[in-house]
Write a protein that holds these residues in place. Sequence first.
Motif, PDB file in Angstrom:
ATOM      1  N   SER A 227      14.443  27.518 -11.603  1.00 51.10           N
ATOM      2  CA  SER A 227      13.571  27.786 -10.465  1.00 51.10           C
ATOM      3  C   SER A 227      12.087  27.756 -10.834  1.00 51.10           C
ATOM      4  O   SER A 227      11.235  27.642  -9.953  1.00 51.10           O
ATOM      5  N   ARG A 228      11.747  27.872 -12.125  1.00 52.69           N
ATOM      6  CA  ARG A 228      10.338  27.850 -12.545  1.00 52.69           C
ATOM      7  C   ARG A 228       9.826  26.428 -12.749  1.00 52.69           C
ATOM      8  O   ARG A 228       8.645  26.214 -12.983  1.00 52.69           O
ATOM      9  N   ALA A 229      10.725  25.453 -12.658  1.00 53.86           N
ATOM     10  CA  ALA A 229      10.348  24.086 -13.018  1.00 53.86           C
ATOM     11  C   ALA A 229       9.217  23.550 -12.154  1.00 53.86           C
ATOM     12  O   ALA A 229       8.296  22.902 -12.657  1.00 53.86           O
ATOM     13  N   ASP A 230       9.267  23.810 -10.847  1.00 51.25           N
ATOM     14  CA  ASP A 230       8.227  23.273  -9.963  1.00 51.25           C
ATOM     15  C   ASP A 230       6.855  23.810 -10.349  1.00 51.25           C
ATOM     16  O   ASP A 230       5.864  23.071 -10.361  1.00 51.25           O
ATOM     17  N   GLN A 231       6.779  25.109 -10.670  1.00 56.08           N
ATOM     18  CA  GLN A 231       5.498  25.670 -11.076  1.00 56.08           C
ATOM     19  C   GLN A 231       5.026  25.059 -12.392  1.00 56.08           C
ATOM     20  O   GLN A 231       3.843  24.728 -12.553  1.00 56.08           O
ATOM     21  N   LEU A 232       5.947  24.888 -13.339  1.00 59.93           N
ATOM     22  CA  LEU A 232       5.557  24.322 -14.632  1.00 59.93           C
ATOM     23  C   LEU A 232       5.073  22.887 -14.475  1.00 59.93           C
ATOM     24  O   LEU A 232       4.106  22.473 -15.126  1.00 59.93           O
ATOM     25  N   LEU A 233       5.725  22.111 -13.619  1.00 65.25           N
ATOM     26  CA  LEU A 233       5.302  20.726 -13.413  1.00 65.25           C
ATOM     27  C   LEU A 233       3.965  20.668 -12.686  1.00 65.25           C
ATOM     28  O   LEU A 233       3.157  19.764 -12.931  1.00 65.25           O
TER      29      LEU A 233
END
Length: 915
Positions: A227-233
Amino acid sequence: MAVRQLRRWKKVLVVPLGLTLLSASSVVFAFERGIHSDITTNILESMGFDADSASLAAGANSETDIFEFYNSSAHADNNQLAGASERLRNKRREVGESLNICRRGQALKRFGQALHTVQDIYSHSNSIDNGIGIPDILNMANGTAPCALPDFAPTGLVTGYFSSLGFITGNQCRFMGPNLCCHYDLNKDSPTKPNGARHPAARAAAEAATSNYLNLVETDIRARFGSRADQLLKIFKKNQRQTVFVIDDTGSMSGDISGVQATVNDFLNQILAGNESPALGLVTFKDNVTDRGLTCDVEQLRSQVNSLFADGGDDCPEASMSAVMSALQSFPESGSRTQLQGGRVLLATDASSGDASLGPQVVVEAIARGVSVDSILTGDCAAEGSFAALRSAADPTAPSSNGGSSLAAATLQTAAVTSDPLTSGSARTLLRALTEQTGGVLFNVSRVEVDDVVPTLLELGQVDSAILLTRRITLAAGAPLTLDIPVDDTLGSRVTFMVTASTASQLPTLSVQRPGGAPLSSSDPDVAYRALSSVASYAVATPATGFWRVRLEGEGSFVFRAFGATPLRINGLSLETSEQQPPRPESETTPIEGQPLIGSSVLADLRFTEAPRGLAVAVRRADGSLIQDLAPRPLTDARQFRLDLRIPGEPFLIEATGQTPNGSSFIRQVAVPVNPQPVALHANPPANAGAPGLPVTFDLTVSNVAARAATYRFQTSSALGWTVVPLPPVTVGAGATASLTLTVNVPGTAGQDDINKVLVVVEDVDSPRIRNSASVVVGVAEGSNRAPVCDGARPSAAQLWPPDHRMVDIGIANVTDPDGDAVTLTVDAITQDEAVAEAGSGSTAPDGAGVGTAAAQVRAERSGDGDGRVYAIQFHARDGRGGSCAGTVRVSVPHDQNQPAADSGQAFDSTAAPH
């Protein structure tokens, strides 16, 4: 390259330091640094990166030829395709890990280094020449085919042999064995070079592979971080604010700490309102330093700041420079470029620096990392320029002006009486010099004004802010100064006109007129007027396009700045030379080290975020007077220009004027001044590699162009803490040079991926303002450490029965290390071929756990309606010396004991909750 070979190259280089052994026209280049940069920028921007983020990755890509020339795997040379694949797997993992701990710049640097390898695979191999596809760049085997020109080993894959020692002595394949293809013959740069007919196809393949590798990185981030992937990208692709707060929390700050906390909280509230994803840090200090690291969580930083209270620190001078130095380590090094969007450090203190001798090194580190240092100063240990200030810097028993005793002799590192402002015993003197030389602002304010600084700090720190104009002005009574400043059509959201004084309550009168002549008023609805004891400014929302007139009237020395939000910014300045032999043929130029040498000729590469029209560039003094005009030459990217620059004998700023893409007049300045020196330090080679436990050496040349002989001393620092042998002082005659040997000891525990930067600062003993620096990169030689082997990995239980919904611990066995090193395992992801809430499974979820640990847990469960369940546990192993491998083990839960489970595709995250 072997260590012995590198040492031989060092000895060859020590004689012809100023000579080019090969002309640029006499060798065949692979993808030159500019081509690497163009491919990277074009592909990344087409895939959602903004100009600043793509530029950071492109810079790291092109600099690989300078700082990792010794690494065959980095360039897919010498048949090191398996090594190139391992590098790409490692870099892919490191990108995600860096983003996960808020180190965006480090992630982009690792990514750019990986893209260099991706692109070199096609320039350095016969893949294009003979139509040999490379379907999986993450799992290549070393090329073994014999070379047969002109067909380049049609029976298999091969990459070109390259020797840096051979290249530097005139024959890059001088030591090549039989049946190998020479790098010279094989690689493909442009249609005008031998084998150049295949350049367009090689470039197209490199572009496609760049896109594919980005997709692999994104897929990896999504698989590992859920779920954190979008923020990291988002952090990865879009330039984000990075700010580290450095706060004095000694007892004397008791009256200021609440104001500082309010300042930071207002700052954080504005960030939340702007939907940013910043990297934020906190460092506090007394006589020692506490670094709380970086976070991407605004509320976490808020909690840290709000929990601060002032106590201790009975003496006045504090460890402010050590604290700023610690904060700077949170920012990545930018290699050869002056990156102008590195971030900001905000120092809040009411005391002088007890470790002021670190001031010069702080400036060097800040400039190398593209970081501006701002400071809120509410007090000082002594009056500026007074005998007390000088005495407190030299005498640990001298009383301080705020009632405390000065720092104890054991910790007082400031030099004795000195004219160097960067090592001054006065906080105001030191911080004025520090902020000016790093492009920051000194807010010398009263205690009650601390939280009023926030709006200006927010504007300065915005990632889209650009300096339009900076002037250091000296006003005389009755002689006002008028400046006409073009506000162009890209400055549609805001522009600020600001004047600052380093001494409180001595501001001039600031007035501003709109393009039509109407004066600005603090009551205008589009104007925010700020008046502090040492800062006055007008911030204008949606300013009209045209020339705005600024009038300053008063007496004294001040700094005026105009800045605003714009998509048209200068976001890179690189000073390069073609007079020194580069370490690889792909590099036509090499970056200069430290500040430029007075009287030398350099190439200045200037980069914009948008393509300007009618560009003109000037070299100016801080007061705006002209030193020289420069004629910019456009490069292949319409946003990049090259300038021939003769270095003057005084500090200067680069100023650009022209028209925006829509034709309105603009002005932009490089925020960080250039400070030429009569001494220069040159390291040869710029990078080197050694085996763990052995020393690595570099030739250092000190050049003195002054009219007198000088004795120089040296300071060294190692980013990874490796031991550097102290350098002795050296005396150099007027117009002469001297040579030394820099020795760095590679520790026995160093690993293949370790890359250490060693900074060397040289300083004139008699004139400490005369100083310069150089840095070298120390790596670990290939072959000195073998990676772990994951191919034979197996789970501690390959099949679970009965399917009773219990969570079962799964260890990973049979991962070996050929060197006998202890191996650490980490689970990266757990997937399964049935949904976590599959019908007939019992709907117990999640079905997996243990990501980020050494062992996994999976649930003994499967759907009664299916063909059994298969879990895939992805992991990586590290040997503690830079070697790593990755693998997958599978665990099944059969439908029944007589029928093995069938893997129908790993489509579901076992660690997820059911939807």
